[in-house]
Scaffold this motif. Sequence first.
Motif, PDB file in Angstrom:
ATOM      1  N   GLU A   1       0.836  -1.203   0.000  1.00 55.00           N
ATOM      2  CA  GLU A   1       0.000   0.000   0.000  1.00 55.00           C
ATOM      3  C   GLU A   1       0.863   1.241   0.000  1.00 55.00           C
ATOM      4  OE1 GLU A   1      -3.756  -1.918   2.345  1.00 55.00           O
ATOM      5  OE2 GLU A   1      -3.070   0.070   2.980  1.00 55.00           O
ATOM      6  N   LYS A   2       1.890   1.225   0.847  1.00 50.44           N
ATOM      7  CA  LYS A   2       2.782   2.378   0.944  1.00 50.44           C
ATOM      8  C   LYS A   2       3.465   2.632  -0.398  1.00 50.44           C
ATOM      9  CE  LYS A   2       6.813   1.949   2.670  1.00 50.44           C
ATOM     10  NZ  LYS A   2       7.929   1.578   3.553  1.00 50.44           N
TER      11      LYS A   2
ATOM     12  N   MET B   1       4.101   5.463  -5.741  1.00 43.75           N
ATOM     13  CA  MET B   1       4.115   5.443  -7.204  1.00 43.75           C
ATOM     14  C   MET B   1       3.034   6.363  -7.765  1.00 43.75           C
ATOM     15  SD  MET B   1       4.260   1.374  -7.869  1.00 43.75           S
ATOM     16  CE  MET B   1       5.176   0.341  -6.757  1.00 43.75           C
ATOM     17  N   ALA B   2       1.835   6.269  -7.174  1.00 41.48           N
ATOM     18  CA  ALA B   2       0.713   7.077  -7.659  1.00 41.48           C
ATOM     19  C   ALA B   2       1.036   8.566  -7.538  1.00 41.48           C
ATOM     20  CB  ALA B   2      -0.555   6.739  -6.892  1.00 41.48           C
ATOM     21  N   ARG B   3       1.597   8.939  -6.372  1.00 40.73           N
ATOM     22  CA  ARG B   3       1.941  10.356  -6.157  1.00 40.73           C
ATOM     23  C   ARG B   3       2.965  10.818  -7.172  1.00 40.73           C
ATOM     24  NH1 ARG B   3       1.752   9.674  -0.674  1.00 40.73           N
ATOM     25  NH2 ARG B   3       3.977   9.219  -0.645  1.00 40.73           N
TER      26      ARG B   3
ATOM     27  N   ASP C   1       9.050  12.122 -11.963  1.00 40.32           N
ATOM     28  CA  ASP C   1      10.384  11.635 -11.609  1.00 40.32           C
ATOM     29  C   ASP C   1      10.362  10.111 -11.734  1.00 40.32           C
ATOM     30  OD1 ASP C   1      12.611  12.109  -8.729  1.00 40.32           O
ATOM     31  OD2 ASP C   1      12.782  10.889 -10.543  1.00 40.32           O
ATOM     32  N   PHE C   2      10.755   9.617 -12.908  1.00 37.69           N
ATOM     33  CA  PHE C   2      10.655   8.179 -13.175  1.00 37.69           C
ATOM     34  C   PHE C   2      11.603   7.360 -12.308  1.00 37.69           C
ATOM     35  CE2 PHE C   2       7.510   7.701 -16.356  1.00 37.69           C
ATOM     36  CZ  PHE C   2       7.480   8.891 -17.061  1.00 37.69           C
TER      37      PHE C   2
ATOM     38  N   ARG D   1       4.849   7.428 -19.351  1.00 36.52           N
ATOM     39  CA  ARG D   1       3.884   7.680 -18.279  1.00 36.52           C
ATOM     40  C   ARG D   1       2.615   6.836 -18.449  1.00 36.52           C
ATOM     41  NH1 ARG D   1      -0.004  11.876 -17.067  1.00 36.52           N
ATOM     42  NH2 ARG D   1      -0.244  12.050 -14.814  1.00 36.52           N
ATOM     43  N   GLU D   2       2.135   6.744 -19.682  1.00 35.02           N
ATOM     44  CA  GLU D   2       0.934   5.950 -19.960  1.00 35.02           C
ATOM     45  C   GLU D   2       1.126   4.502 -19.548  1.00 35.02           C
ATOM     46  OE1 GLU D   2      -1.735   8.401 -20.692  1.00 35.02           O
ATOM     47  OE2 GLU D   2      -2.227   6.361 -21.308  1.00 35.02           O
ATOM     48  N   GLY D   3       2.233   3.955 -19.985  1.00 32.61           N
ATOM     49  CA  GLY D   3       2.556   2.566 -19.661  1.00 32.61           C
ATOM     50  C   GLY D   3       2.660   2.360 -18.165  1.00 32.61           C
ATOM     51  N   CYS D   4       3.287   3.338 -17.488  1.00 32.38           N
ATOM     52  CA  CYS D   4       3.434   3.257 -16.042  1.00 32.38           C
ATOM     53  C   CYS D   4       2.077   3.278 -15.350  1.00 32.38           C
ATOM     54  CB  CYS D   4       4.285   4.428 -15.523  1.00 32.38           C
ATOM     55  SG  CYS D   4       6.049   4.195 -15.803  1.00 32.38           S
ATOM     56  N   LEU D   5       1.205   4.157 -15.827  1.00 29.35           N
ATOM     57  CA  LEU D   5      -0.117   4.254 -15.204  1.00 29.35           C
ATOM     58  C   LEU D   5      -0.896   2.948 -15.383  1.00 29.35           C
ATOM     59  CD1 LEU D   5      -1.053   7.927 -16.104  1.00 29.35           C
ATOM     60  CD2 LEU D   5      -0.756   6.983 -13.806  1.00 29.35           C
TER      61      LEU D   5
END
Lengths: 150, 156
Positions: free
Chosen positions: A55-56, A61-63, A72-73, A111-115
């Motif tokens: 969760e942490k 990651m979300a932030r 900041d990847f 960013r898209e892929g990360c999301l």
Amino acid sequence: MDVVNQLQRQFIDYSASLHREGFLDDQFTQLQKLQDDNSPDFVVEVASLFFEDCEKLINNMARALEQQQGVDFRQVDASVHQLKGSSSSIGAMRVKDVCVAFRSFCEAQNREGCLRCLQQVTHEYSLLKNKLQTLFRQILAAGGSIPVVE
Amino acid sequence: MAPTLPSSDQASDQDNWDNGRLARKRQLLIEIVLRNKLTALVVDGDTTCRVLEQLLLRSYGVQTQGVDNGRDAVALIASGVKFDLIIIDMILPVLNGLEATRQIRDMGVHCKMLGVTICSGESERQVFLAAGVDVFIEKPLDPEHLVPILRELDGQ
């Protein structure tokens, strides 16, 4: 106690199915072997620790991915890296597999892929958490301990 | 300066379902008996990993301490506490594992150091070994890698 035996048997069958479906791998079985009379709830405690960590890390990651000024990847990657470590240590195979893909997107600064990966990782972690926690609660409520699966 | 992160990851391990290996792992977890009291320091920023590694060591009768960052690890060693074994991750908060390893070695500490990390590339391995770890192990730390090392430390 019949109820406890029944629940423990249920856990063993359920555990086997989680292995088959790829939620858990051999590492989880190893963990169960570390459980003994001195630490009868070890598996539950370690699983809880893992879910807290998850969760942490997912929040981190979300932030980081939310930042409009520029993501900041490296920060995202550091969290994914940690999650990959803990998921592989506990045997959470599907979570770990998403982390592998996630890291590639971090490296590509996509960013898209990360999301998408963040969504996937959240989904896999929630699934696993639900599957394990329900069962743990049932057995412990009935006064039993988590059985060691052979 | 943070170490470079790997550029590619290894595929999922199909070997996990090799029954022979599974049986051998089961054996290893039970077999070993240590004659001497061994001590170990586990340095890992991730709670789950640190707890699991400490528990694995304790299941073999090794007395363990854990710290969650590189700076505390260096400080603990600098204060004079001795360990037979140090298990250290490459990526750590405050002070990274490479630098912490170098500083520990620079103090003249010669104990066995295991670099246990999720990084799996050859370059990471070389860098960690060059920093001063004796063995490079990809997470998760398992009995197969650990037991021979414990036996060696125990003088078996």
